[in-house]
Design an enzyme around this catalytic site. Structure first.
Site, PDB file in Angstrom:
ATOM      1  N   ARG A 189       0.467  -1.052   0.122  1.00  0.00           N
ATOM      2  CA  ARG A 189       0.271  -0.422   0.302  1.00  0.00           C
ATOM      3  C   ARG A 189       0.730   1.271  -0.119  1.00  0.00           C
ATOM      4  O   ARG A 189       0.407   2.237   0.469  1.00  0.00           O
ATOM      5  CB  ARG A 189      -1.085   0.346   1.300  1.00  0.00           C
ATOM      6  CG  ARG A 189      -1.383  -1.414   0.891  1.00  0.00           C
ATOM      7  CD  ARG A 189      -2.962  -0.717   0.573  1.00  0.00           C
ATOM      8  NE  ARG A 189      -3.858  -1.572   0.276  1.00  0.00           N
ATOM      9  CZ  ARG A 189      -3.670  -3.339  -0.628  1.00  0.00           C
ATOM     10  NH1 ARG A 189      -3.423  -3.228  -1.705  1.00  0.00           N
ATOM     11  NH2 ARG A 189      -5.388  -3.506  -0.306  1.00  0.00           N
ATOM     12  N   SER A 239     -11.303   1.477   1.607  1.00  0.00           N
ATOM     13  CA  SER A 239     -11.028   0.234   2.927  1.00  0.00           C
ATOM     14  C   SER A 239      -9.878   1.011   4.006  1.00  0.00           C
ATOM     15  O   SER A 239      -9.543   2.677   3.604  1.00  0.00           O
ATOM     16  CB  SER A 239      -9.642  -0.871   2.745  1.00  0.00           C
ATOM     17  OG  SER A 239     -10.741  -1.526   1.996  1.00  0.00           O
ATOM     18  N   GLU A 254      -4.864   3.513   5.919  1.00  0.00           N
ATOM     19  CA  GLU A 254      -4.526   3.712   4.337  1.00  0.00           C
ATOM     20  C   GLU A 254      -5.213   4.386   3.581  1.00  0.00           C
ATOM     21  O   GLU A 254      -4.944   4.546   2.963  1.00  0.00           O
ATOM     22  CB  GLU A 254      -5.601   2.310   4.001  1.00  0.00           C
ATOM     23  CG  GLU A 254      -5.324   2.191   2.636  1.00  0.00           C
ATOM     24  CD  GLU A 254      -6.396  -0.020   1.445  1.00  0.00           C
ATOM     25  OE1 GLU A 254      -6.809   0.084   0.875  1.00  0.00           O
ATOM     26  OE2 GLU A 254      -6.129  -0.433   2.803  1.00  0.00           O
TER      27      GLU A 254
END
Length: 306
Positions: free
Chosen positions: A166, A215, A297
């Site tokens: 990520r 998310s 995130e």
């Protein structure tokens, strides 16, 4: 504040809330939509070096705080959303939506199906090393074209970006304008069927009709979260949030989804502070319950109101 002349569109003191999926946030110093790469380069060269710039895609993974952003936001428009296919390589503008890249690739018998359910555009997907169903941009990345804060046009390879879960090491203020991906071959009908199934599973397990930013937290051990029934790995973010009793938790107009507890929702009246503070409360409760420190995130940028 004086800004350089441009052939694109420049809007000073532009509110950003309507440009993000969560519909929150104060103004930027300006919003700049470059006409083309040359326009972007000349603008950045002429812009006072002390003024930060913030590249922004479709705002799908972003909380802009209520006090706004002390930067010029650069958003790529229609001139940067092309998709070209040459053999097994797919070259796309930074503004090309992930879903469109997946569909057009499938039409050509190329498998980038993991992009189909990822909200956002390719520029952000490269920057965040976006992934789903166990596949990531880094798995298919060839190179990206970008313009640095100083206005230099550069080519970035994988070792320049140091992809990780990520994230990437894209230099601050660098604006991705194009990316090339190398896709494995597949049967067109099989690929389209696969994406249809992915969409059905997503809609069944995620709050796709709500105002969310995807998310909210990274999975603690880097697993790709699908939220599918039976996806009960102990270290998925949604599972540790659920175990901490934070499914459906509310603060002001913000809520953790009842359907998928790793999705932060603006129920209609949330401020950016509501959303961020609820997220921090979730992190606190998860740590108290399991000793796991969740990492955001969703990107949070800008200033909180005094």
């Amino acid at each position: 504040m004086d800004f350089p002349n441009t052939t694109g569109t420049l809007t000073p003191d532009r509110e950003l809330a309507d440009l993000t999926w969560l519909r929150v946030g104060g103004p930027a110093l300006a919003l700049f939509l470059p006409a083309d790469i040359e326009d972007l380069q000349s603008f950045l060269i002429a812009l006072d070096a002390s003024i930060p710039v913030f590249p922004m895609g479709v705002g799908s993974n972003l909380i802009v705080r209520d006090g706004g952003l002390d930067a010029v936001v650069i958003r790529m428009g229609r001139g940067f959303n092309g998709i070209e296919i040459n053999g097994n390589q797919v070259t796309c503008g930074a503004a090309a939506l992930d879903a469109h890249v997946a569909r057009k690739s499938a039409d050509a018998g190329l498998d980038l199906t993991f992009l189909r359910t990822i909200p956002g555009a390719i520029g952000g997907a490269v920057r965040m090393n976006a992934g789903c169903y166990g596949s990531y941009v880094s798995d298919v990345f060839v190179e990206a074209k970008a313009v640095t804060r100083a206005g230099e046009f550069v080519t970035l390879k994988a070792n320049d970006l140091n992809f990780a879960y990520r994230q990437s090491d894209l230099p601050s203020g660098t604006v991705i304008v194009q990316a090339t991906l190398r896709a494995p071959e597949g049967d067109r009908e099989v690929l389209h069927t696969k994406m249809t199934d992915q969409l059905a599973k997503r809609d069944a397990t995620q709050p796709t009709k709500e105002r969310t930013a995807g998310s909210t937290f990274r999975n603690p051990v880097g697993y790709s979260s699908t939220g599918e029934a039976g996806d009960a790995h102990d270290l998925k973010a949604w599972k540790v949030i659920d175990d901490a009793g934070m499914r459906g938790a509310r603060l002001g107009g913000a809520q953790m989804s009842e359907k998928h507890p790793n999705f932060l929702i603006n129920t209609g009246s949330a401020s950016a502070a509501d959303l961020e503070d609820l997220g921090e409360e979730v992190r606190k409760k998860v740590f108290q319950n399991s000793g796991i420190e969740l990492k955001w995130e969703v990107h949070r940028v800008g200033n909180r109101r005094p």
